[in-house]
Design an enzyme around this catalytic site. Structure first.
Site, short mmCIF file in Angstrom:
data_model
loop_
_atom_site.label_atom_id
_atom_site.label_comp_id
_atom_site.label_asym_id
_atom_site.label_seq_id
_atom_site.Cartn_x
_atom_site.Cartn_y
_atom_site.Cartn_z
N ARG A 191 0.84 -1.20 0.00
CA ARG A 191 0.00 0.00 0.00
C ARG A 191 0.88 1.25 0.00
O ARG A 191 1.96 1.26 0.61
CB ARG A 191 -0.83 -0.04 1.28
CG ARG A 191 -1.81 1.10 1.49
CD ARG A 191 -2.99 0.96 0.62
NE ARG A 191 -4.12 1.77 1.08
CZ ARG A 191 -5.15 2.08 0.31
NH1 ARG A 191 -5.21 1.66 -0.94
NH2 ARG A 191 -6.15 2.78 0.78
N THR A 200 -10.18 0.20 -9.68
CA THR A 200 -9.13 -0.56 -9.04
C THR A 200 -9.08 -1.82 -9.87
O THR A 200 -9.86 -1.96 -10.80
CB THR A 200 -9.52 -0.85 -7.57
OG1 THR A 200 -9.45 0.35 -6.84
CG2 THR A 200 -8.62 -1.87 -6.89
O1 DON Z 1 -8.07 1.07 -1.17
C1 DON Z 1 -9.24 1.33 -1.36
O2 DON Z 1 -10.15 0.90 -0.69
C2 DON Z 1 -9.59 2.20 -2.55
N1 DON Z 1 -8.48 3.04 -2.87
C3 DON Z 1 -9.98 1.32 -3.68
C4 DON Z 1 -10.40 2.11 -4.86
C5 DON Z 1 -11.24 1.33 -5.77
O3 DON Z 1 -11.58 0.20 -5.57
C6 DON Z 1 -11.68 2.04 -6.97
N2 DON Z 1 -12.37 1.15 -7.85
N3 DON Z 1 -13.08 0.62 -8.37
#
Ligand code: DON
Length: 568
Positions: free
Chosen positions: A103, A378
């Site tokens: 991360r 994501t």
């Molecule tokens: O880490 C997280 O929870 C977010 N940054 C995830 C972002 C995300 O899933 C965007 N997508 N579809």
């Protein structure tokens, strides 16, 4: 027989045949890709093909995962990345389990109030767009750590396919062309240079994009590993980009970045063992809380998306997301009671006030007010190799193309992960999620995530590898997909395709996909006090199921994305 009667009889026969074949189709289960030796499910056909090629060359699931991560950075730059971060959950064929946290981290000079104005109000877009939104990237460090610990092929051979893809070009799908075109203005406004993805005429399906600068960056990574990104030319390009755009990531930040091996969270659901990501992801804790909470309800009998099932799922979800907001953050900076949160004693008490017939108002659980902005990208991929080693990786830039900042001549986007912090107590982030001290900004701290790469085993054998993008909906999508298979008897592909719902405590409404509910269920839920709102695209899963005969069923969400699962 008169002609008209004959015609009517023929017509009736045709109708009968059509009806019986439809019934047959309706009863026939929809399977994903079936293969015996290995399976790769990702968001992009080129990445899936590269993953399978590595498996066929004798690479293991972790070699394939590294190659897929770099391939997605080329073929799927809205979420695939080298400028972002993510999580790996793994289970080796020996039964050994582990997780890697790659991360992003807050830069050294980040501080709690960095997105607030003089009156203490949140400055719009500062944590989501542009150079100040960027966390120190973790993906490249993550890939090199995975390689050192779990890989079997030379690192350079795992980066090479992505380099070739970048040089030979990627053919755009309709969806991708639309995405690029939709971001054109943002790309131009956010960058002081014009990113090569900005075209004078709109991109169209079938166009080929060549990623020359990105190929050069990947070559540095291929040749120098971690140092090819965090040191030398690439590091200098990132720091120059920060200086140009008012960002705060320095050489020292890049130097200091380290991904971390963490003990995965484990819990059970009936006879299954759930292996999930620990904090700084909330995914493991939340999915486990939800599964434990629903274990005592007979939802298999109540049925998929029935009123009772949805009501109980919703009541569990509102409590679990309230816990997330209060307790979860980076365990290296804040004491996180993760084990307590999934303990039987705590959960029994936590869910004890659920009324099977009436909704609880979220405001009565804890106060807060939120809005919900959708801009989500994501990506998750699931891999199983011939020996049964399994890898589940969810990786992200956060928003679509992250901060929209592309490193000049580096050819890659930087994340906007800083928005996953609670930039001000109780103020929602772009997913409508609220937080407090546990997830406040601090130098070198990791922002809380919802990403939930998950592996399930049964009787000490691999059962499922699963995960999805979707911001705050990741947790509930993983939850429903697992239940769809275990409780509702769906195949992996059916579970992925199935329409999904979502509740996250605040705002206090159930989001549902079109056709997730019939009208009777809808009005019954309303009578119980629930507020329902339709939203498109909840979940976009990439999952693998080990079937009873040992074959692998790979499922990819070709309904919500261009995803594909291939095996051999
Ligand atoms: O880490 C997280 O929870 C977010 N940054 C995830 C972002 C995300 O899933 C965007 N997508 N579809």
């Amino acid at each position: 027989m008169p002609y008209s009667k004959l015609t009517r009889l023929a017509f009736a026969i045709v109708l009968f045949i059509m009806a019986s074949s439809c019934t047959e189709l309706a009863n026939e289960s929809l399977r994903g890709t079936i293969a015996a030796n290995g399976m790769v499910s990702t968001a992009h056909p080129e990445a899936t093909k590269i993953g399978v090629a590595i498996l066929k060359q004798g690479g293991n699931a972790y070699d394939a995962a590294i190659a897929v991560q770099f391939a997605l950075a080329v073929a799927y730059p809205n979420a695939g990345n080298i400028g972002g971060g993510g999580f790996l959950v793994y289970r080796k064929s020996t039964g050994e389990i582990g997780s890697l946290d790659f991360r992003e981290k807050a830069p050294l000079s980040a501080h709690k109030d960095m997105y607030l104005d003089q009156d203490g109000e949140v400055i719009e877009n500062l944590s989501t767009r542009g150079h100040l939104a960027v966390g120190v990237p973790g993906s490249v460090d993550g890939m090199t750590k995975i390689h050192q610990e779990l890989g079997s092929m030379p690192f350079s051979e795992l980066v090479e396919p992505a380099i070739q893809l970048a040089l030979n070009g990627v053919v755009l799908t309709d969806r991708e062309a639309t995405k690029f075109n939709g971001q054109r203005k943002n790309f131009i406004e956010t960058n002081s240079h014009t990113p090569y993805l900005v075209s004078n005429t709109p991109w169209a399906k079938g166009d080929t994009i060549f990623h020359k600068d990105l190929a050069a960056t990947l070559m540095r990574i291929r040749d120098h590993g971690r140092a090819g990104f965090y040191e030398g030319t690439t590091a200098q390009l990132i720091v120059d980009e920060m200086m140009r755009g008012g960002g705060i990531i320095t050489k020292e930040d890049l130097d200091l970045y380290q991904s971390v091996w963490r003990e995965p969270m484990t819990s059970s659901y009936k006879s299954y063992r759930i292996i999930g990501m620990p904090p700084p992801s909330s995914g493991g804790v939340a999915v486990m809380q939800l599964l434990k909470g629903i274990e005592s309800y007979d939802i298999g009998t109540w049925g998929f998306n029935s009123t009772r099932t949805i009501h109980i799922m919703t009541e569990l979800e509102r409590r679990v997301y309230a816990d997330r907001a209060t307790y979860l953050g980076d365990p290296d900076h804040y004491q996180i009671p993760a084990d307590k949160l999934i303990s039987d004693i705590y959960l029994k008490q936590r869910f004890s006030d659920i009324d099977p017939l009436v909704k609880t108002f979220s405001q009565s659980i804890k106060t807060g007010s939120v809005n919900f902005i959708e801009s989500i990208e994501t990506t998750h991929f699931s891999i199983v190799d011939v020996n049964g080693n399994a890898a589940a990786i969810t990786t992200t830039l956060n928003g679509s193309y992250g901060s929209k900042v592309m490193v000049k001549t580096g050819g890659f986007f930087l994340n906007n992960e800083m928005d996953d912090f609670s930039v001000k107590s109780g103020v929602p982030n772009m997913f409508g999620l609220v937080g407090d001290k546990a997830n406040a900004i601090a130098p070198q701290k990791r922002m809380l995530s919802s990403m939930s790469p998950t592996i399930i085993d049964k009787n000490d054998s691999l059962f499922m590898v699963v995960g999805t993008p979707g911001g705050s909906t990741i947790i509930t999508s993983v939850f429903q997909t697992i239940l769809n298979v275990i409780e509702h008897g769906m195949t992996m592909q059916e579970a992925v395709n199935a329409k999904k719902l979502h509740h996250q405590w605040l705002p206090d409404h159930i989001l549902y996909e079109l056709n997730a509910l019939d009208s009777i269920t809808y009005s019954e839920l309303e009578q119980m006090g629930h507020v329902l709102k339709q939203r498109d695209g909840i979940g976009r899963m990439n999952a693998i199921l080990v079937l009873d005969d040992g074959l692998l069923e790979g499922a990819a969400d070709y309904t919500r994305g261009d995803d594909i699962a291939l095996g051999y």
